[in-house]
Design an enzyme around this catalytic site. Structure first.
Site, PDB file in Angstrom:
ATOM      1  N   PHE A 156       2.977 -20.320 -28.698  1.00  0.00           N
ATOM      2  CA  PHE A 156       2.277 -19.644 -29.797  1.00  0.00           C
ATOM      3  C   PHE A 156       2.308 -20.422 -31.106  1.00  0.00           C
ATOM      4  CE2 PHE A 156       6.614 -18.257 -30.877  1.00  0.00           C
ATOM      5  CZ  PHE A 156       6.599 -18.353 -32.263  1.00  0.00           C
ATOM      6  N   LYS A 180      -4.458 -22.948 -20.634  1.00  0.00           N
ATOM      7  CA  LYS A 180      -4.034 -21.560 -20.837  1.00  0.00           C
ATOM      8  C   LYS A 180      -3.279 -21.487 -22.153  1.00  0.00           C
ATOM      9  CE  LYS A 180      -0.673 -19.110 -20.365  1.00  0.00           C
ATOM     10  NZ  LYS A 180      -0.667 -18.284 -21.581  1.00  0.00           N
ATOM     11  N   SER A 233       9.403 -22.433 -24.280  1.00  0.00           N
ATOM     12  CA  SER A 233      10.853 -22.270 -24.337  1.00  0.00           C
ATOM     13  C   SER A 233      11.510 -22.917 -23.112  1.00  0.00           C
ATOM     14  CB  SER A 233      11.194 -20.781 -24.393  1.00  0.00           C
ATOM     15  OG  SER A 233      10.661 -20.152 -23.250  1.00  0.00           O
ATOM     16  N   CYS A 288       9.666 -26.554 -32.997  1.00  0.00           N
ATOM     17  CA  CYS A 288      10.719 -27.158 -32.184  1.00  0.00           C
ATOM     18  C   CYS A 288      11.406 -28.311 -32.907  1.00  0.00           C
ATOM     19  CB  CYS A 288      10.137 -27.637 -30.862  1.00  0.00           C
ATOM     20  SG  CYS A 288       8.957 -28.970 -31.103  1.00  0.00           S
ATOM     21  N   GLU A 383      18.955 -21.301 -29.467  1.00  0.00           N
ATOM     22  CA  GLU A 383      17.738 -21.499 -30.253  1.00  0.00           C
ATOM     23  C   GLU A 383      17.338 -20.140 -30.823  1.00  0.00           C
ATOM     24  OE1 GLU A 383      13.877 -22.249 -28.320  1.00  0.00           O
ATOM     25  OE2 GLU A 383      13.471 -23.697 -29.914  1.00  0.00           O
TER      26      GLU A 383
HETATM   27  P1  NAD Z   1       7.202 -19.313 -24.196  1.00  0.00           P
HETATM   28  O1  NAD Z   1       8.025 -20.131 -23.281  1.00  0.00           O
HETATM   29  O2  NAD Z   1       7.482 -17.849 -24.293  1.00  0.00           O
HETATM   30  O3  NAD Z   1       5.637 -19.416 -23.781  1.00  0.00           O
HETATM   31  C1  NAD Z   1       5.014 -20.655 -23.583  1.00  0.00           C
HETATM   32  C2  NAD Z   1       3.817 -20.472 -22.655  1.00  0.00           C
HETATM   33  O4  NAD Z   1       4.269 -20.002 -21.384  1.00  0.00           O
HETATM   34  C3  NAD Z   1       2.812 -19.453 -23.136  1.00  0.00           C
HETATM   35  O5  NAD Z   1       1.524 -19.889 -22.795  1.00  0.00           O
HETATM   36  C4  NAD Z   1       3.169 -18.180 -22.376  1.00  0.00           C
HETATM   37  O6  NAD Z   1       2.055 -17.344 -22.181  1.00  0.00           O
HETATM   38  C5  NAD Z   1       3.696 -18.733 -21.062  1.00  0.00           C
HETATM   39  N1  NAD Z   1       4.773 -17.936 -20.469  1.00  0.00           N
HETATM   40  C6  NAD Z   1       5.628 -17.092 -21.094  1.00  0.00           C
HETATM   41  N2  NAD Z   1       6.539 -16.617 -20.220  1.00  0.00           N
HETATM   42  C7  NAD Z   1       6.257 -17.181 -19.021  1.00  0.00           C
HETATM   43  C8  NAD Z   1       6.858 -17.103 -17.730  1.00  0.00           C
HETATM   44  N3  NAD Z   1       7.921 -16.344 -17.500  1.00  0.00           N
HETATM   45  N4  NAD Z   1       6.314 -17.838 -16.725  1.00  0.00           N
HETATM   46  C9  NAD Z   1       5.254 -18.624 -16.943  1.00  0.00           C
HETATM   47  N5  NAD Z   1       4.650 -18.740 -18.150  1.00  0.00           N
HETATM   48  C10 NAD Z   1       5.141 -18.039 -19.182  1.00  0.00           C
HETATM   49  O7  NAD Z   1       7.271 -20.007 -25.638  1.00  0.00           O
HETATM   50  P2  NAD Z   1       6.728 -19.451 -27.022  1.00  0.00           P
HETATM   51  O8  NAD Z   1       7.583 -18.325 -27.469  1.00  0.00           O
HETATM   52  O9  NAD Z   1       5.267 -19.266 -26.956  1.00  0.00           O
HETATM   53  O10 NAD Z   1       6.982 -20.733 -27.961  1.00  0.00           O
HETATM   54  C11 NAD Z   1       8.196 -20.993 -28.597  1.00  0.00           C
HETATM   55  C12 NAD Z   1       9.041 -21.942 -27.778  1.00  0.00           C
HETATM   56  O11 NAD Z   1       8.329 -23.158 -27.536  1.00  0.00           O
HETATM   57  C13 NAD Z   1      10.314 -22.353 -28.500  1.00  0.00           C
HETATM   58  O12 NAD Z   1      11.359 -22.369 -27.564  1.00  0.00           O
HETATM   59  C14 NAD Z   1      10.004 -23.752 -29.002  1.00  0.00           C
HETATM   60  O13 NAD Z   1      11.133 -24.576 -29.207  1.00  0.00           O
HETATM   61  C15 NAD Z   1       9.163 -24.257 -27.894  1.00  0.00           C
HETATM   62  N6  NAD Z   1       8.345 -25.383 -28.328  1.00  0.00           N
HETATM   63  C16 NAD Z   1       8.739 -26.619 -27.913  1.00  0.00           C
HETATM   64  C17 NAD Z   1       8.030 -27.721 -28.325  1.00  0.00           C
HETATM   65  C18 NAD Z   1       8.466 -29.088 -27.891  1.00  0.00           C
HETATM   66  O14 NAD Z   1       7.751 -30.039 -28.177  1.00  0.00           O
HETATM   67  N7  NAD Z   1       9.584 -29.270 -27.226  1.00  0.00           N
HETATM   68  C19 NAD Z   1       6.912 -27.574 -29.158  1.00  0.00           C
HETATM   69  C20 NAD Z   1       6.538 -26.283 -29.539  1.00  0.00           C
HETATM   70  C21 NAD Z   1       7.265 -25.188 -29.119  1.00  0.00           C
END
Ligand code: NAD
Length: 492
Positions: A156, A180, A233, A288, A383
């Site tokens: 997000f 997606k 995440s 992140c 985190e």
């Molecule tokens: P998230 O893991 O909840 O969701 C990421 C994506 O996965 C979304 O498209 C979501 O719809 C999907 N998703 C959610 N739960 C799922 C599941 N159980 N199975 C399959 N798909 C699923 O992450 P978020 O809350 O949207 O974003 C924040 C996280 O992203 C933080 O942990 C942040 O550190 C990380 N992030 C990392 C980087 C990096 O470069 N390492 C960059 C940006 C964000």
């Protein structure tokens, strides 16, 4: 920021298949703005049938797109850059509205995405394949080829930038891309898809499927999808990596972070004060690359004061964004409450601020600084993903580096000092993938690639730069011998 208007009518958002917006057949979901918790849009979850339709359409478009000369694909991407720059403000406003950051922060994200796009267009200059006469009359060559239909799944917090880490690189080498977006921030995808089509991308080469976990699973299990780029995440990144590799896909899954900043007493007070405050408060701590743990070495009292004073100037709803959901804000407040119970000193408390009245119903949390945090506690290790800085005090640089390296994450780390030798030591000994010296958000600019280590990344390589080009493509190796009277060697 008070000028950001919450739209009164719902923004449309659907699946994009064959250059048309279509309604997915799953359940209806609402999109809330973190500024006010008002509904600003809606979408429908994609079922397996909807994913099938997007993937099949992409598959049909693959032959023509992948056989188009690289220079022609680059011309389309050049035009995409122009259209994105033309619409920069509207794209930034949509991203800010749905993910809660300030418009300035959203704009910076789109511009960073455009930087990757610029790098992708340069592929016509650097990615020429290669060949060499390896013995008399025998030539070896390589050509870069596309994988086929590939998928990107994004979080997000950067509704335009993170997808643009993947889309330009995957497209330029000739893949068809199915994206997606996050189910919390699906609206910006309308801009990405429409501008790509306006730039001349052939129908079907780029698709969007909206949805959450089940939609992701349909993509991960689909036999026609050759590679998956994921950012989110750590627990989800790990499970996406495991499930997709089980289906023989190439996967690069970037996960979460707990970034440490080492602060030495000789650091420049102005540089450290604003650099560290900006790092943990920018995007309301929801990036992140945000600083999360400040590891001080020796007496850093006056520097801590500088950081706290700089952070005090950040006002939620004025020059600082919101937390993505009400539940996320509650989780952050409980983490602060818990730390307080454990004896941590709350030297800056963001729990009770008052945002501008227009945004009174939003998810606001001000900058929060926790001092005397115990290594091993939640505030030190997990985190949190909010504007919270945990200070851990150490006596020596060795102790500080050890603490930093004991984190299971490995996204970013920084050191603030005026001593080049000590900075070099931190760079050498830190296990993080991206390291900063006197910089709080050490995001590499292209062509230096983006990616962490350890639990911040599953899979090999980085998501941008030359590494990104490698990830989304294959090298075909060709060995040619026209003259059969030429050299005979052990290989011919
Ligand atoms: P998230 O893991 O909840 O969701 C990421 C994506 O996965 C979304 O498209 C979501 O719809 C999907 N998703 C959610 N739960 C799922 C599941 N159980 N199975 C399959 N798909 C699923 O992450 P978020 O809350 O949207 O974003 C924040 C996280 O992203 C933080 O942990 C942040 O550190 C990380 N992030 C990392 C980087 C990096 O470069 N390492 C960059 C940006 C964000």
């Amino acid at each position: 920021m008070a000028e950001l208007q919450i739209p009164q009518s719902r923004l449309a958002c659907g699946n994009y298949v064959g250059a048309q917006w279509v309604k997915a057949s799953g359940s209806r979901r609402e999109v809330l703005s973190p500024y006010t918790n008002q509904v600003i849009g809606e979408f429908f979850e994609s079922t397996s049938g909807d994913v099938e339709s997007a993937v099949k359409t992409a598959h049909s478009a693959f032959a023509e797109w992948s056989q188009m000369p690289l220079k022609e694909r680059c011309q389309i991407l050049f035009r995409w850059r122009e259209v994105l720059l033309r619409d920069l403000e509207q794209i930034s406003v949509t991203a800010a509205l749905e993910c809660g950051k300030t418009v300035d922060e959203a704009r910076a994200g789109v511009l960073k995405g455009i930087e990757i796009l610029e790098f992708a267009t340069a592929a016509q200059n650097f990615d020429l394949g290669g060949q060499m006469e390896v013995s008399r009359g025998v030539t070896c060559a390589y050509q870069r080829t596309a994988l086929g239909v590939v998928a990107g799944i994004t979080p997000f917090n950067f509704p335009a930038m993170v997808p643009m880490w993947m889309i330009p690189l995957a497209l330029v080498v000739g893949n068809c891309f199915v994206w997606k977006p996050s189910d919390k921030t699906p609206l910006t995808s309308t801009w990405i898809a429409n501008t790509l089509t306006e730039a001349g991308l052939p129908k079907g080469v780029f698709s969007v499927v909206q949805g959450g976990q089940t939609t992701v699973e349909f993509l991960l299990d689909h036999p026609l999808i050759r590679a998956v780029g994921f950012v989110g995440s750590t627990p989800v990144a790990r499970s996406v990596y495991q499930r997709a590799t089980l289906h023989d896909k190439r996967v690069l899954a970037l996960g979460g972070a707990k970034n440490h900043i080492i602060l030495l007493p000789d650091a420049d007070p102005e540089v450290a004060g604003s650099g560290i405050a900006d790092s943990f408060t920018g995007c309301a701590g929801q990036r992140c690359m945000a600083a999360s743990v400040l590891v001080t070495v020796g007496d850093c009292e006056s520097l801590i004061e500088k950081i706290v004073n700089a952070a005090r100037t950040k006002q939620p709803g004025v020059n600082m964004g919101a937390i993505i959901t009400r539940q996320s804000r509650e989780r952050l407040v409980s983490a602060i409450n818990q730390a307080e119970k454990e004896g941590v000193r709350v030297v800056l408390d963001g729990r009770h601020g008052h945002p501008p009245s227009a945004y009174a119903q939003g998810n606001w949390l001000g900058p929060t600084v926790l001092d005397l945090v115990r290594p091993g506690s939640t505030a030190a290790c997990d985190e949190l993903f909010g504007p919270i800085l945990s200070i851990i005090r150490t006596k020596t640089l060795s102790e500080a580096i050890h603490l930093q390296n004991s984190s299971p994450f490995g996204n970013a780390a920084s050191v603030f000092t005026r001593d080049g030798g000590l900075a070099q030591r931190v760079v050498r000994e830190s296990r993080a993938g991206m390291i900063g010296v006197n910089i709080g958000v050490p995001v590499p600019r292209e062509p230096f690639s983006f990616g962490g280590t350890q639990a911040s990344k599953f899979g090999h390589g980085d998501i941008t730069g030359h590494s990104g080009i490698e990830f989304w493509s294959e090298r075909k190796k060709i060995t040619i011998k026209w003259n059969q009277n030429s050299d005979r060697t052990w290989m011919s």
